[in-house]
Design a protein around this motif. Structure first.
Motif, short mmCIF file in Angstrom:
data_model
loop_
_atom_site.label_atom_id
_atom_site.label_comp_id
_atom_site.label_asym_id
_atom_site.label_seq_id
_atom_site.Cartn_x
_atom_site.Cartn_y
_atom_site.Cartn_z
N LYS A 52 -7.37 -5.51 6.34
CA LYS A 52 -7.75 -6.90 6.57
C LYS A 52 -6.62 -7.88 6.28
CE LYS A 52 -12.67 -6.12 5.57
NZ LYS A 52 -13.82 -6.53 4.72
N GLY A 53 -5.45 -7.31 5.90
CA GLY A 53 -4.29 -8.16 5.61
C GLY A 53 -4.39 -8.89 4.29
N ARG A 54 -5.16 -8.35 3.34
CA ARG A 54 -5.38 -9.06 2.07
C ARG A 54 -4.84 -8.31 0.87
NH1 ARG A 54 -11.81 -10.47 3.08
NH2 ARG A 54 -11.51 -11.79 4.93
N TYR A 55 -4.05 -7.27 1.10
CA TYR A 55 -3.56 -6.48 -0.02
C TYR A 55 -2.18 -6.97 -0.44
CZ TYR A 55 -3.04 -2.47 -3.08
OH TYR A 55 -2.90 -1.67 -4.20
N THR A 56 -2.13 -7.67 -1.57
CA THR A 56 -0.91 -8.32 -2.03
C THR A 56 -0.20 -7.47 -3.09
OG1 THR A 56 -2.06 -9.51 -3.80
CG2 THR A 56 -1.97 -10.57 -1.62
N ALA A 57 1.00 -7.90 -3.46
CA ALA A 57 1.74 -7.22 -4.53
C ALA A 57 0.99 -7.32 -5.85
CB ALA A 57 3.14 -7.83 -4.66
N GLY A 58 0.32 -8.44 -6.08
CA GLY A 58 -0.48 -8.58 -7.30
C GLY A 58 -1.64 -7.61 -7.34
N ALA A 59 -2.29 -7.40 -6.18
CA ALA A 59 -3.39 -6.45 -6.11
C ALA A 59 -2.89 -5.04 -6.38
CB ALA A 59 -4.06 -6.53 -4.74
N ALA A 60 -1.73 -4.70 -5.84
CA ALA A 60 -1.15 -3.37 -6.09
C ALA A 60 -0.81 -3.19 -7.56
CB ALA A 60 0.10 -3.19 -5.23
N SER A 61 -0.32 -4.24 -8.20
CA SER A 61 -0.03 -4.17 -9.64
C SER A 61 -1.29 -3.92 -10.45
CB SER A 61 0.66 -5.46 -10.09
OG SER A 61 0.92 -5.45 -11.47
N ASN A 62 -2.40 -4.58 -10.08
CA ASN A 62 -3.67 -4.38 -10.78
C ASN A 62 -4.16 -2.94 -10.60
OD1 ASN A 62 -3.77 -7.03 -11.69
ND2 ASN A 62 -4.93 -7.75 -9.92
N ASP A 63 -3.98 -2.39 -9.40
CA ASP A 63 -4.41 -1.02 -9.15
C ASP A 63 -3.59 -0.03 -9.97
OD1 ASP A 63 -6.40 -1.78 -7.44
OD2 ASP A 63 -5.22 -1.49 -5.62
N ARG A 64 -2.31 -0.28 -10.13
CA ARG A 64 -1.50 0.59 -10.99
C ARG A 64 -1.98 0.52 -12.43
NH1 ARG A 64 2.48 -1.72 -7.62
NH2 ARG A 64 3.54 -0.19 -6.29
N THR A 65 -2.34 -0.68 -12.86
CA THR A 65 -2.85 -0.85 -14.23
C THR A 65 -4.13 -0.05 -14.42
OG1 THR A 65 -1.87 -3.06 -14.42
CG2 THR A 65 -3.71 -2.53 -15.89
N ASP A 66 -5.03 -0.06 -13.44
CA ASP A 66 -6.28 0.71 -13.54
C ASP A 66 -6.00 2.20 -13.70
OD1 ASP A 66 -7.63 -1.64 -13.27
OD2 ASP A 66 -8.20 -1.34 -11.17
N ILE A 67 -5.03 2.71 -12.93
CA ILE A 67 -4.72 4.14 -13.01
C ILE A 67 -4.04 4.46 -14.33
CG2 ILE A 67 -3.37 5.98 -11.95
CD1 ILE A 67 -3.84 4.60 -9.25
N ARG A 68 -3.13 3.62 -14.77
CA ARG A 68 -2.48 3.85 -16.07
C ARG A 68 -3.53 3.85 -17.20
NH1 ARG A 68 1.28 -0.22 -14.26
NH2 ARG A 68 3.24 0.71 -13.51
N LEU B 281 0.83 -1.20 0.00
CA LEU B 281 0.00 0.00 0.00
C LEU B 281 0.87 1.25 0.00
CD1 LEU B 281 -2.75 1.40 0.22
CD2 LEU B 281 -2.59 1.14 2.71
N ALA B 282 1.91 1.27 0.80
CA ALA B 282 2.78 2.44 0.88
C ALA B 282 3.45 2.73 -0.46
CB ALA B 282 3.83 2.24 1.97
N ARG B 283 3.91 1.69 -1.15
CA ARG B 283 4.55 1.90 -2.46
C ARG B 283 3.54 2.38 -3.48
NH1 ARG B 283 8.25 -3.62 -2.82
NH2 ARG B 283 9.52 -3.22 -0.96
N LEU B 284 2.31 1.90 -3.40
CA LEU B 284 1.28 2.37 -4.32
C LEU B 284 1.03 3.85 -4.10
CD1 LEU B 284 -0.91 1.82 -6.46
CD2 LEU B 284 -2.48 1.30 -4.56
N ARG B 285 0.96 4.28 -2.86
CA ARG B 285 0.71 5.69 -2.57
C ARG B 285 1.84 6.57 -3.12
NH1 ARG B 285 -2.51 8.11 1.00
NH2 ARG B 285 -2.94 6.15 2.08
N LEU B 286 3.08 6.15 -2.92
CA LEU B 286 4.22 6.90 -3.45
C LEU B 286 4.18 6.96 -4.97
CD1 LEU B 286 7.08 5.53 -1.16
CD2 LEU B 286 6.01 7.79 -1.04
N TRP B 287 3.83 5.85 -5.59
CA TRP B 287 3.75 5.80 -7.05
C TRP B 287 2.65 6.72 -7.56
CZ3 TRP B 287 -0.17 4.21 -10.37
CH2 TRP B 287 0.19 4.03 -11.71
N VAL B 288 1.50 6.74 -6.90
CA VAL B 288 0.39 7.61 -7.31
C VAL B 288 0.82 9.07 -7.25
CG1 VAL B 288 -1.89 8.47 -6.63
CG2 VAL B 288 -1.47 6.01 -6.78
#
Length: 312
Positions: free
Chosen positions: A253-269, A213-220
């Motif tokens: 909930k402890g369910r946010y994985t690296a794959g989920a973060a990658s999908n979220d980056r794809t949505d924003i791109r 999550l932290a890396r996603l926020r920095l990337w955003v």
């Protein structure tokens, strides 16, 4: 030095012409070569245990163990008839292979100036992380202890000498301030920063956090800073409320994985690419229709999923 060491063991132990139990890596045709000084050398070491390749020689030297005959912690260079490993003295060699560290007395594994790799590794780490008066910041003391007690001190020595992440740690230590996640967040998020952060978390210098999550926020934040204002007005709330909010919920909930973060980056791109496509075709969001959307989906079939988050 390698040439002299190999010939020293070969001659001083008086082992020429004796039948050995040789290391499998050493072949009968192990030809000699030439070192940088132009002296001939052999690519293996002869000991009472037999002819050893360099890997086996270094492994025995760096891992002394109790002698099967006298029980002393030594570099084991011989072998009994029943297969037990013994030291040089018990094997009847003319030379004692049990060189000991001048500081800690550890047998074998001498690295430089009579000191073993463990002592040299501790010195190198202390030198790397200490200030001008030789004092290590209390925050980094757990790190120096962990690195000094590493199972592979030679790897630690190489790391302090050549690694970019080690130099980054030295620069952080030289700032004479507490290292925090926020300080690391302000640095370029390359592999060196990621490695240093994970290292400090592993030794409890920094608290553990939801790194995906932290890396996603920095990337955003980086991505939004490069957008034109009329795109940022759309993409920012989408990223904050449509992507990051859901990511935080899953992370809690402890369910946010690296794959989920990658999908979220794809949505924003994909959202950014869609806004750029609308501009290229002189279409505003207010003028977006199902027909226009169908044209996009037809020309970008691989990005259907990514756009669906924005459309919702």
């Amino acid at each position: 030095m390698p040439a002299l060491r190999h010939e020293f063991f070969l001659v001083a132990a008086g082992l020429q012409g004796i039948e050995h139990l040789s290391c499998r890596a050493v072949r009968p045709k192990a030809t000699s070569g030439w070192n940088s000084a132009g002296s001939e050398y052999r690519p293996f070491t002869s000991r009472p245990v037999g002819a050893l390749c360099d890997t086996c020689h270094q492994r025995r030297k760096r891992n002394p163990a109790p002698c099967a005959q006298c029980g002393t912690l030594r570099t084991l260079v011989g072998r009994t008839e029943d297969g037990g490993s013994i030291c040089g003295s018990c094997s009847g060699a003319d030379i004692d292979f049990a060189f000991a560290c001048r500081r800690c007395g550890y047998p074998g594994d001498i690295y430089a100036d009579g000191f073993c790799t463990r002592c040299i590794a501790k010195d190198r780490v202390h030198e790397l992380l200490s200030d001008e008066d030789g004092t290590v910041h209390p925050q980094l003391q757990p790190l120096t202890e962990q690195l000094g007690a590493a199972q592979s001190p030679t790897a630690v020595i190489a790391w302090t000498r050549r690694s970019d992440s080690a130099q980054m740690l030295a620069r952080l230590a030289a700032q004479h301030q507490e290292i925090t996640h926020e300080i690391l967040d302000a640095l370029p998020q390359n592999w060196q920063t990621i490695y240093v952060r994970e290292l400090l978390v592993a030794v409890d210098v920094l608290p553990k956090r939801q790194e995906n999550l932290a890396r996603l926020r920095l990337w955003v934040n980086d991505v939004l800073s490069d957008l034109p204002p009329h795109h940022a007005r759309v993409i920012r709330p989408f990223a904050e409320w449509g992507v990051l909010r859901e990511a935080r919920r899953r992370a809690d909930k402890g369910r946010y994985t690296a794959g989920a973060a990658s999908n979220d980056r794809t949505d924003i791109r994909t959202a950014i690419k869609f806004m750029t496509w609308l501009d290229d075709n002189s279409i505003t969001l207010a003028g977006l229709s199902q027909e226009v959307l169908d044209v996009w989906l037809t020309s970008h079939p691989a990005q259907v999923r990514g756009l669906s988050t924005l459309i919702r």
